[in-house]
Design an enzyme around this catalytic site. Structure first.
Site, PDB file in Angstrom:
ATOM      1  N   ASP A 220       0.640  -0.559  -0.204  1.00  0.00           N
ATOM      2  CA  ASP A 220      -0.159  -0.102   0.143  1.00  0.00           C
ATOM      3  C   ASP A 220       0.865   1.414   0.192  1.00  0.00           C
ATOM      4  O   ASP A 220       2.050   1.042   0.342  1.00  0.00           O
ATOM      5  CB  ASP A 220      -1.072   0.008   1.351  1.00  0.00           C
ATOM      6  CG  ASP A 220      -1.345   1.165   1.347  1.00  0.00           C
ATOM      7  OD1 ASP A 220      -2.643   1.555   0.083  1.00  0.00           O
ATOM      8  OD2 ASP A 220      -1.507   1.440   2.180  1.00  0.00           O
ATOM      9  N   SER A 221      -0.151   2.238  -0.214  1.00  0.00           N
ATOM     10  CA  SER A 221       1.019   3.667  -0.140  1.00  0.00           C
ATOM     11  C   SER A 221       1.366   3.694   1.329  1.00  0.00           C
ATOM     12  O   SER A 221       2.560   4.693   1.299  1.00  0.00           O
ATOM     13  CB  SER A 221       0.257   4.625  -0.838  1.00  0.00           C
ATOM     14  OG  SER A 221      -0.866   4.794   0.059  1.00  0.00           O
TER      15      SER A 221
ATOM     16  N   GLY B 159      -3.147   9.335  -3.380  1.00  0.00           N
ATOM     17  CA  GLY B 159      -3.548  10.101  -4.280  1.00  0.00           C
ATOM     18  C   GLY B 159      -4.188  11.046  -4.728  1.00  0.00           C
ATOM     19  O   GLY B 159      -4.579  10.684  -5.867  1.00  0.00           O
TER      20      GLY B 159
ATOM     21  N   CYS C 122      -3.472  -0.621  -2.379  1.00  0.00           N
ATOM     22  CA  CYS C 122      -4.273   0.856  -2.353  1.00  0.00           C
ATOM     23  C   CYS C 122      -4.824   0.585  -3.677  1.00  0.00           C
ATOM     24  O   CYS C 122      -4.858  -0.027  -4.406  1.00  0.00           O
ATOM     25  CB  CYS C 122      -2.899   1.371  -2.553  1.00  0.00           C
ATOM     26  SG  CYS C 122      -2.806   2.682  -2.911  1.00  0.00           S
TER      27      CYS C 122
ATOM     28  N   THR D 185      -5.722   3.788  -5.174  1.00  0.00           N
ATOM     29  CA  THR D 185      -5.202   4.292  -5.558  1.00  0.00           C
ATOM     30  C   THR D 185      -3.917   3.708  -7.125  1.00  0.00           C
ATOM     31  O   THR D 185      -3.797   3.733  -7.924  1.00  0.00           O
ATOM     32  CB  THR D 185      -4.376   5.566  -4.993  1.00  0.00           C
ATOM     33  OG1 THR D 185      -5.312   6.234  -4.477  1.00  0.00           O
ATOM     34  CG2 THR D 185      -3.561   6.034  -6.407  1.00  0.00           C
TER      35      THR D 185
ATOM     36  N   GLU E  48      -6.577   9.153   9.790  1.00  0.00           N
ATOM     37  CA  GLU E  48      -4.882   8.314  10.643  1.00  0.00           C
ATOM     38  C   GLU E  48      -5.038   9.780  11.655  1.00  0.00           C
ATOM     39  O   GLU E  48      -4.124   8.957  12.751  1.00  0.00           O
ATOM     40  CB  GLU E  48      -4.516   9.167   9.660  1.00  0.00           C
ATOM     41  CG  GLU E  48      -3.657   8.463   8.491  1.00  0.00           C
ATOM     42  CD  GLU E  48      -2.265   8.083   7.721  1.00  0.00           C
ATOM     43  OE1 GLU E  48      -1.885   8.817   8.093  1.00  0.00           O
ATOM     44  OE2 GLU E  48      -2.668   7.426   6.435  1.00  0.00           O
TER      45      GLU E  48
ATOM     46  N   CYS F 109     -11.730   3.214  -0.488  1.00  0.00           N
ATOM     47  CA  CYS F 109      -9.869   3.436  -0.679  1.00  0.00           C
ATOM     48  C   CYS F 109      -9.720   3.261   0.953  1.00  0.00           C
ATOM     49  O   CYS F 109     -10.398   2.637   1.449  1.00  0.00           O
ATOM     50  CB  CYS F 109     -10.074   5.330   0.509  1.00  0.00           C
ATOM     51  SG  CYS F 109      -8.403   6.208   0.884  1.00  0.00           S
TER      52      CYS F 109
ATOM     53  N   HIS G 229      -8.726   4.030   3.791  1.00  0.00           N
ATOM     54  CA  HIS G 229      -9.189   4.716   4.542  1.00  0.00           C
ATOM     55  C   HIS G 229     -10.214   3.887   5.573  1.00  0.00           C
ATOM     56  O   HIS G 229     -10.700   4.708   6.877  1.00  0.00           O
ATOM     57  CB  HIS G 229      -8.202   5.564   4.739  1.00  0.00           C
ATOM     58  CG  HIS G 229      -7.100   5.894   4.693  1.00  0.00           C
ATOM     59  ND1 HIS G 229      -6.162   5.277   4.085  1.00  0.00           N
ATOM     60  CD2 HIS G 229      -5.859   6.982   5.886  1.00  0.00           C
ATOM     61  CE1 HIS G 229      -4.399   6.099   4.180  1.00  0.00           C
ATOM     62  NE2 HIS G 229      -4.955   6.627   5.567  1.00  0.00           N
TER      63      HIS G 229
HETATM   64  N1  DGL Z   1      -4.373   3.875   0.104  1.00  0.00           N
HETATM   65  C1  DGL Z   1      -4.792   4.980  -0.652  1.00  0.00           C
HETATM   66  C2  DGL Z   1      -5.625   4.464  -1.531  1.00  0.00           C
HETATM   67  O1  DGL Z   1      -6.284   3.493  -0.674  1.00  0.00           O
HETATM   68  C3  DGL Z   1      -4.836   6.465   0.323  1.00  0.00           C
HETATM   69  C4  DGL Z   1      -3.914   7.128   0.679  1.00  0.00           C
HETATM   70  C5  DGL Z   1      -3.098   7.443  -0.432  1.00  0.00           C
HETATM   71  O2  DGL Z   1      -3.454   8.474  -0.609  1.00  0.00           O
HETATM   72  O3  DGL Z   1      -2.284   7.382  -0.278  1.00  0.00           O
HETATM   73  O4  DGL Z   1      -6.341   4.668  -2.457  1.00  0.00           O
END
Ligand code: DGL
Length: 275
Positions: free
Chosen positions: A12-13, A45, A75, A77, A154, A186, A188
Site C-alpha cells: 500500500d502507499s 492519491g 491501495c 490508487t 490517520e 480507499c 482508509h
Molecule cells: N491507500 C490509498 C488508497 O487506497 C489512500 C492513501 C493515499 O492517498 O496514498 O487509495
C-alpha cells in the site's frame, strides 16, 4: 519452505492497507503475510498516474525480493492506475481491490445506481466505473473524491464532529443521485465507516473493497493451488519505507490488533538516494 507456505505479499502507499490485511486475516487465518507500506512517499492519491506507476514498480519489486507467492495491491490508487505494471513484473497471481469491490457492488445494487468514493487519482481514473460497467453496463455510477477522509482517519478522529461534518458535505450529492450502494474505494474509509454510515440514508449498502478482495484472494488461492495447508500460527511481517515509530501507533487502529515488530525496508530506494 514450500511454495504454499510462502507469504502473501501485500502493499500500500502507507498505513491504510492494514484494513485490507485485517480483512485477509478474517478470511484466511493461516496464511503468512508480508506487508509493505511506502510511508516515506504517502499519499499517492493526489499524485499523477505516472508517478504512482513508478512508485508501484519499486513497491512490488521490494515484495518480490521477499519471495512471496502472490501479490495483493491493497491501495485503491495503485489498483486504479498501475495494476498492469504490477501484473507485468510479478509472475504470479496479482489481486487488486477495484474489480472485487466493483463485483460486490453490482451484486448488491437493486436500483442499479452505485456511488464510489476514493482519492482524486482513483476517481479521475474511472477504474471503478469501468469495472462496474464491464460486469453490468446498465449500472449508473456516481463518483466523488473525498481526500480529507485520509488525514481524518490517520488522526484517529473516528467519531469527531468535524469528521461528521466533512462526511455530510462530501456525501450529500449521493442522496440526490438516489444511489442504493456506496463503494468505500480507499483503504482508509472502513476506519470511518460509522461517520459515512450516519451521513448516508439507512438503506444504502456500504461496500468495503478490502473485504471483497479478501474473498477473491481466497478463491484465487484455491484456483491456483496455493493455499497454505499449515495449521501453525501465521507469521505477519511489516515493512515500511520511513521510520517505523508512527506507523505502529496508527497502524494498530487500522489493523485492529497489536502489530509486533515493524521494520524499515532495508535497501528500498537506497540506490536511488545514492544516485
Ligand atoms: N491507500 C490509498 C488508497 O487506497 C489512500 C492513501 C493515499 O492517498 O496514498 O487509495
Amino acid at each position: 519452505m514450500t511454495t504454499n507456505e510462502k507469504p502473501i505479499g501485500v502493499f500500500d502507499s502507507g498505513i491504510g492497507g492494514l484494513t485490507v490485511v485485517r480483512a485477509l486475516q478474517r478470511e484466511l487465518s493461516n496464511e503468512n503475510i508480508i506487508y509493505f507500506g511506502d510511508t516515506a512517499r504517502v499519499p499517492y492519491g493526489p499524485k499523477s498516474p505516472q508517478v504512482v506507476r513508478e512508485y508501484a514498480t519499486q513497491d512490488v519489486e521490494f515484495l518480490l525480493s521477499r519471495d512471496v507467492k502472490m501479490v495483493v495491491v491493497a491501495c485503491n490508487t495503485v489498483s486504479a492506475v498501475a495494476l498492469d505494471v504490477v501484473q507485468k513484473l510479478a509472475r504470479m497471481p496479482v489481486i487488486g481491490v477495484i474489480v472485487p469491490g466493483a463485483g460486490a457492488a453490482v451484486a448488491a445494487t437493486a436500483n442499479k445506481r452505485v456511488g464510489v468514493i476514493g482519492t482524486v487519482a482513483t476517481v479521475n481514473s474511472n477504474a471503478y466505473t469501468n469495472a462496474i460497467r464491464q460486469i453490468d453496463r446498465h449500472v449508473q455510477v456516481f463518483s466523488r473524491a473525498c481526500p480529507l477522509f485520509v488525514p481524518l482517519a490517520e488522526e484517529g478522529w473516528i467519531d469527531h464532529q468535524v469528521t461528521g461534518l466533512v462526511a455530510k458535505e462530501y456525501l450529500f450529492p449521493f442522496k440526490l443521485e438516489k444511489i442504493d450502494t456506496l463503494i468505500l474505494g480507499c483503504t482508509h474509509y472502513p476506519v470511518l465507516r460509522d461517520a459515512i454510515r450516519s451521513a448516508m440514508e439507512p438503506h444504502v449498502t456500504l461496500i468495503d473493497s478490502g473485504s471483497a478482495t479478501a474473498a477473491e484472494v481466497s478463491r484465487t488461492l484455491d484456483a491456483s493451488g496455493l493455499r497454505n495447508p499449515s495449521t501453525q500460527h501465521p507469521n505477519l511481517q511489516f515493512y515500511v519505507s520511513d521510520l517505523p515509530s508512527k506507523f505502529t501507533e496508527v497502524g494498530e487502529r487500522f489493523l485492529g490488533q497489536k502489530m509486533g515488530r515493524v521494520r524499515r525496508a532495508e535497501g528500498f530506494l537506497e540506490e536511488e538516494t545514492r544516485k
